[in-house]
Motif scaffolding. Structure first.
Motif, PDB file in Angstrom:
ATOM      1  N   LYS A  59      34.883  40.024  47.405  1.00 32.61           N
ATOM      2  CA  LYS A  59      34.684  40.154  45.962  1.00 32.61           C
ATOM      3  C   LYS A  59      34.432  41.622  45.655  1.00 32.61           C
ATOM      4  CE  LYS A  59      32.128  38.053  42.213  1.00 32.61           C
ATOM      5  NZ  LYS A  59      31.152  37.050  41.804  1.00 32.61           N
ATOM      6  N   ARG A  60      35.282  42.189  44.783  1.00 34.38           N
ATOM      7  CA  ARG A  60      35.181  43.626  44.491  1.00 34.38           C
ATOM      8  C   ARG A  60      35.322  43.912  42.995  1.00 34.38           C
ATOM      9  NH1 ARG A  60      40.076  45.840  47.956  1.00 34.38           N
ATOM     10  NH2 ARG A  60      40.955  43.882  47.240  1.00 34.38           N
ATOM     11  N   VAL A  61      34.589  44.930  42.543  1.00 36.54           N
ATOM     12  CA  VAL A  61      34.875  45.487  41.223  1.00 36.54           C
ATOM     13  C   VAL A  61      35.858  46.614  41.483  1.00 36.54           C
ATOM     14  CG1 VAL A  61      33.943  46.528  39.132  1.00 36.54           C
ATOM     15  CG2 VAL A  61      32.477  45.044  40.532  1.00 36.54           C
ATOM     16  N   ARG A  62      37.053  46.525  40.882  1.00 37.67           N
ATOM     17  CA  ARG A  62      38.078  47.531  41.107  1.00 37.67           C
ATOM     18  C   ARG A  62      37.982  48.603  40.032  1.00 37.67           C
ATOM     19  NH1 ARG A  62      41.742  45.664  44.817  1.00 37.67           N
ATOM     20  NH2 ARG A  62      41.543  47.854  45.395  1.00 37.67           N
ATOM     21  N   HIS A  63      37.823  49.836  40.472  1.00 29.81           N
ATOM     22  CA  HIS A  63      37.698  50.948  39.522  1.00 29.81           C
ATOM     23  C   HIS A  63      38.980  51.772  39.462  1.00 29.81           C
ATOM     24  CE1 HIS A  63      33.251  50.805  38.991  1.00 29.81           C
ATOM     25  NE2 HIS A  63      33.307  50.198  40.155  1.00 29.81           N
TER      26      HIS A  63
ATOM     27  N   PHE B  31      48.678  33.206  52.443  1.00 25.66           N
ATOM     28  CA  PHE B  31      47.518  33.742  53.184  1.00 25.66           C
ATOM     29  C   PHE B  31      46.417  34.221  52.248  1.00 25.66           C
ATOM     30  CE2 PHE B  31      48.034  38.213  52.264  1.00 25.66           C
ATOM     31  CZ  PHE B  31      49.396  38.336  51.980  1.00 25.66           C
ATOM     32  N   GLU B  32      46.703  34.266  50.934  1.00 25.21           N
ATOM     33  CA  GLU B  32      45.724  34.822  50.001  1.00 25.21           C
ATOM     34  C   GLU B  32      45.755  34.050  48.685  1.00 25.21           C
ATOM     35  OE1 GLU B  32      44.867  39.252  48.293  1.00 25.21           O
ATOM     36  OE2 GLU B  32      46.767  38.392  47.668  1.00 25.21           O
ATOM     37  N   TYR B  33      44.567  33.738  48.180  1.00 27.12           N
ATOM     38  CA  TYR B  33      44.442  33.205  46.823  1.00 27.12           C
ATOM     39  C   TYR B  33      43.423  34.087  46.105  1.00 27.12           C
ATOM     40  CZ  TYR B  33      42.706  30.322  43.001  1.00 27.12           C
ATOM     41  OH  TYR B  33      42.294  29.887  41.765  1.00 27.12           O
ATOM     42  N   VAL B  34      43.847  34.681  44.985  1.00 23.46           N
ATOM     43  CA  VAL B  34      43.007  35.673  44.298  1.00 23.46           C
ATOM     44  C   VAL B  34      42.822  35.329  42.828  1.00 23.46           C
ATOM     45  CG1 VAL B  34      42.743  38.132  43.777  1.00 23.46           C
ATOM     46  CG2 VAL B  34      44.026  37.443  45.759  1.00 23.46           C
ATOM     47  N   LYS B  35      41.608  35.526  42.351  1.00 23.70           N
ATOM     48  CA  LYS B  35      41.347  35.453  40.913  1.00 23.70           C
ATOM     49  C   LYS B  35      40.852  36.816  40.469  1.00 23.70           C
ATOM     50  CE  LYS B  35      39.636  31.646  38.895  1.00 23.70           C
ATOM     51  NZ  LYS B  35      38.959  30.347  38.649  1.00 23.70           N
TER      52      LYS B  35
ATOM     53  N   LEU C 111      39.220  51.457  50.729  1.00 26.69           N
ATOM     54  CA  LEU C 111      40.440  51.017  51.421  1.00 26.69           C
ATOM     55  C   LEU C 111      41.237  50.039  50.577  1.00 26.69           C
ATOM     56  CD1 LEU C 111      38.984  50.278  54.996  1.00 26.69           C
ATOM     57  CD2 LEU C 111      40.294  52.291  54.290  1.00 26.69           C
ATOM     58  N   SER C 112      42.517  49.920  50.920  1.00 31.63           N
ATOM     59  CA  SER C 112      43.363  48.913  50.290  1.00 31.63           C
ATOM     60  C   SER C 112      43.409  47.691  51.197  1.00 31.63           C
ATOM     61  CB  SER C 112      44.771  49.473  50.092  1.00 31.63           C
ATOM     62  OG  SER C 112      45.722  48.424  50.007  1.00 31.63           O
ATOM     63  N   LEU C 113      43.076  46.552  50.633  1.00 29.59           N
ATOM     64  CA  LEU C 113      43.111  45.305  51.405  1.00 29.59           C
ATOM     65  C   LEU C 113      44.521  45.055  51.944  1.00 29.59           C
ATOM     66  CD1 LEU C 113      41.743  42.621  52.273  1.00 29.59           C
ATOM     67  CD2 LEU C 113      42.292  41.731  50.008  1.00 29.59           C
ATOM     68  N   TYR C 114      45.522  45.267  51.096  1.00 33.53           N
ATOM     69  CA  TYR C 114      46.904  45.016  51.513  1.00 33.53           C
ATOM     70  C   TYR C 114      47.331  45.943  52.650  1.00 33.53           C
ATOM     71  CZ  TYR C 114      48.148  41.567  47.918  1.00 33.53           C
ATOM     72  OH  TYR C 114      48.254  40.430  47.158  1.00 33.53           O
ATOM     73  N   GLU C 115      46.894  47.194  52.572  1.00 33.44           N
ATOM     74  CA  GLU C 115      47.231  48.121  53.659  1.00 33.44           C
ATOM     75  C   GLU C 115      46.595  47.659  54.962  1.00 33.44           C
ATOM     76  OE1 GLU C 115      47.635  52.022  50.813  1.00 33.44           O
ATOM     77  OE2 GLU C 115      46.408  52.262  52.613  1.00 33.44           O
TER      78      GLU C 115
ATOM     79  N   LEU D 119      37.581  42.656  38.017  1.00 34.54           N
ATOM     80  CA  LEU D 119      36.677  42.009  38.973  1.00 34.54           C
ATOM     81  C   LEU D 119      37.539  41.038  39.754  1.00 34.54           C
ATOM     82  CD1 LEU D 119      33.749  41.400  39.954  1.00 34.54           C
ATOM     83  CD2 LEU D 119      33.600  39.741  38.094  1.00 34.54           C
ATOM     84  N   GLU D 120      37.606  41.232  41.064  1.00 35.38           N
ATOM     85  CA  GLU D 120      38.605  40.524  41.850  1.00 35.38           C
ATOM     86  C   GLU D 120      37.974  39.763  43.019  1.00 35.38           C
ATOM     87  OE1 GLU D 120      42.793  42.025  42.092  1.00 35.38           O
ATOM     88  OE2 GLU D 120      41.844  43.030  43.777  1.00 35.38           O
ATOM     89  N   THR D 121      38.284  38.477  43.111  1.00 35.48           N
ATOM     90  CA  THR D 121      37.783  37.677  44.236  1.00 35.48           C
ATOM     91  C   THR D 121      38.958  37.141  45.030  1.00 35.48           C
ATOM     92  OG1 THR D 121      35.967  37.026  42.789  1.00 35.48           O
ATOM     93  CG2 THR D 121      36.163  35.835  44.870  1.00 35.48           C
TER      94      THR D 121
ATOM     95  N   SER E 118      49.922  46.091  45.170  1.00 34.44           N
ATOM     96  CA  SER E 118      48.463  45.971  45.279  1.00 34.44           C
ATOM     97  C   SER E 118      47.834  46.751  44.142  1.00 34.44           C
ATOM     98  CB  SER E 118      47.985  46.548  46.611  1.00 34.44           C
ATOM     99  OG  SER E 118      48.138  47.956  46.606  1.00 34.44           O
ATOM    100  N   PHE E 119      46.569  46.505  43.933  1.00 32.68           N
ATOM    101  CA  PHE E 119      45.838  47.259  42.912  1.00 32.68           C
ATOM    102  C   PHE E 119      45.935  48.756  43.207  1.00 32.68           C
ATOM    103  CE2 PHE E 119      42.049  49.217  41.130  1.00 32.68           C
ATOM    104  CZ  PHE E 119      42.022  48.680  39.859  1.00 32.68           C
ATOM    105  N   THR E 120      45.771  49.117  44.472  1.00 36.12           N
ATOM    106  CA  THR E 120      45.814  50.525  44.868  1.00 36.12           C
ATOM    107  C   THR E 120      47.160  51.145  44.496  1.00 36.12           C
ATOM    108  OG1 THR E 120      44.322  50.013  46.683  1.00 36.12           O
ATOM    109  CG2 THR E 120      45.520  52.092  46.832  1.00 36.12           C
ATOM    110  N   GLN E 121      48.257  50.443  44.797  1.00 38.93           N
ATOM    111  CA  GLN E 121      49.582  50.966  44.437  1.00 38.93           C
ATOM    112  C   GLN E 121      49.710  51.104  42.922  1.00 38.93           C
ATOM    113  OE1 GLN E 121      51.564  47.820  46.702  1.00 38.93           O
ATOM    114  NE2 GLN E 121      53.057  49.371  47.337  1.00 38.93           N
TER     115      GLN E 121
HETATM  116  C1  GLP Z   1      46.055  43.123  43.332  1.00 38.50           C
HETATM  117  C2  GLP Z   1      46.261  41.620  43.471  1.00 38.50           C
HETATM  118  C3  GLP Z   1      45.362  40.994  44.495  1.00 38.50           C
HETATM  119  C4  GLP Z   1      45.316  41.800  45.781  1.00 38.50           C
HETATM  120  C5  GLP Z   1      44.983  43.229  45.491  1.00 38.50           C
HETATM  121  C6  GLP Z   1      45.003  44.078  46.745  1.00 38.50           C
HETATM  122  O1  GLP Z   1      44.952  43.428  42.542  1.00 38.50           O
HETATM  123  N1  GLP Z   1      46.088  40.942  42.190  1.00 38.50           N
HETATM  124  O2  GLP Z   1      45.881  39.720  44.767  1.00 38.50           O
HETATM  125  O3  GLP Z   1      44.357  41.244  46.645  1.00 38.50           O
HETATM  126  O4  GLP Z   1      45.926  43.766  44.595  1.00 38.50           O
HETATM  127  O5  GLP Z   1      44.640  45.368  46.357  1.00 38.50           O
HETATM  128  P1  GLP Z   1      44.241  46.498  47.352  1.00 38.50           P
HETATM  129  O6  GLP Z   1      45.283  46.527  48.426  1.00 38.50           O
HETATM  130  O7  GLP Z   1      44.194  47.714  46.522  1.00 38.50           O
HETATM  131  O8  GLP Z   1      42.889  46.163  47.942  1.00 38.50           O
END
Ligand code: GLP
Length: 210
Positions: free
Chosen positions: A100-104, A189-193, A133-137, A112-114, A56-59
Motif C-alpha cells: 500500500k503506497r501513496v504515490r507522489h 499476478f496482480e490486483y490493484v485498487k 523503486l518501481s514495483l514493475y521494474e 493511493l494505491e493498494t 507503471s505509475f513510474t513510467q
Molecule cells: C500503476 C498501476 C498499478 C501498478 C503500478 C506500478 O499505478 N495502476 O497497477 O502496480 O502502476 O507502479 P510502479 O512500477 O511505479 O511501482
C-alpha cells in the motif's frame, strides 16, 4: 495565486471592470479558479493518461517529466480475502503480498494505491524499500513478464481513510482505477485498487469508428 484586481489594473493600465471581466473569462474557461476568502488561482495542468498502454505509475509520471516518489504505508504477506482471491484466480486464504503506497508526483500526492500480488511471484519484494523503486521494474527483474491488464475506471468521492494521504478534503472527486495484470503466459499476478485525485489526473482515449 494571481495578483489582486487592483494590482492587475495598475500593471496593465486597465479599469477595474476590464480586469474583473478578464479574470471571469479565464475562470469560465477553467484556466483559473476561485477559492472563497483566499483568492484566485491558476489551475494546474492535469496529468493526462492515454488508455490502451500498459504502463507503471513510474513510467507515466516520468514521461511527463515529473519526479516520482512513494510513501510506503504497508508491505507484507497476508492471506487473500474472497474478492482478492477471485481477482487473482486463487483460493481465499492463500498467501499474497500486499503493498500500500501513496504515490507522489513532484512531491505531492497523486494516488493511493493498494496492490495484491501472488506470494510466490512477488515475495522477492518483501525486503525492499519501495519508496524510491518501481514495483514493475522489480517484478520484471525477478522474471515476471508484464504483458496485459484489464482496467476499469469509476467515479468516487474521497473518504476519511483516504483524504489525509491524498491531501484533499473528504468528499473531493477522485477516480478509482482497478487493474488485474497478467504475465506473458496469461496468468494474473496482480490486483490493484488505486484512487487518483480528480484534480490532478485525467484519462484520454483515441476512439475509432467500428
Ligand atoms: C500503476 C498501476 C498499478 C501498478 C503500478 C506500478 O499505478 N495502476 O497497477 O502496480 O502502476 O507502479 P510502479 O512500477 O511505479 O511501482
Amino acid at each position: 495565486a494571481i495578483p489582486p484586481e487592483r494590482e492587475l489594473c495598475d500593471r496593465y493600465g486597465v479599469s477595474r471592470m476590464t480586469a474583473r471581466q478578464a479574470v471571469m473569462e479565464l475562470v469560465n474557461e477553467g484556466l483559473l479558479y476561485r477559492v472563497q476568502g483566499l483568492g484566485t488561482f491558476v489551475t494546474e495542468e492535469k496529468v493526462r493518461q492515454e488508455t490502451g498502454r500498459l504502463t507503471s505509475f513510474t513510467q507515466d509520471m516520468r514521461e511527463r517529466g515529473m519526479e516520482v516518489s512513494s510513501e510506503v504505508l504497508e508491505v507484507g504477506a497476508d492471506q487473500a480475502g474472497p474478492v482478492v482471491a477471485r481477482m487473482l484466480g486463487i483460493e481465499a486464504g492463500e498467501k499474497i503480498v500486499r503493498v500500500k503506497r501513496v504515490r507522489h508526483a513532484d512531491g505531492r500526492p497523486m494516488a493511493l494505491e493498494t496492490s495484491h500480488l501472488l506470494y510466490e511471484r512477488a515475495r522477492g519484494i518483501l525486503g525492499l524499500d519501495l519508496s524510491g523503486l518501481s514495483l514493475y521494474e522489480e517484478l520484471s527483474k525477478s522474471g515476471i513478464r508484464i504483458a496485459e491488464a484489464d482496467q476499469s475506471y469509476e467515479a468516487v468521492l474521497v473518504n476519511e481513510a483516504e483524504n489525509t494521504h491524498l491531501g484533499v478534503p473528504v468528499g473531493s472527486p477522485a477516480l478509482l482505477i482497478e487493474r488485474i495484470t497478467y504475465d506473458a503466459e496469461g496468468h494474473p499476478f496482480e490486483y490493484v485498487k488505486s484512487v487518483y485525485r480528480g484534480d490532478r489526473y485525467r484519462v484520454a482515449a483515441r476512439l475509432r469508428a467500428p
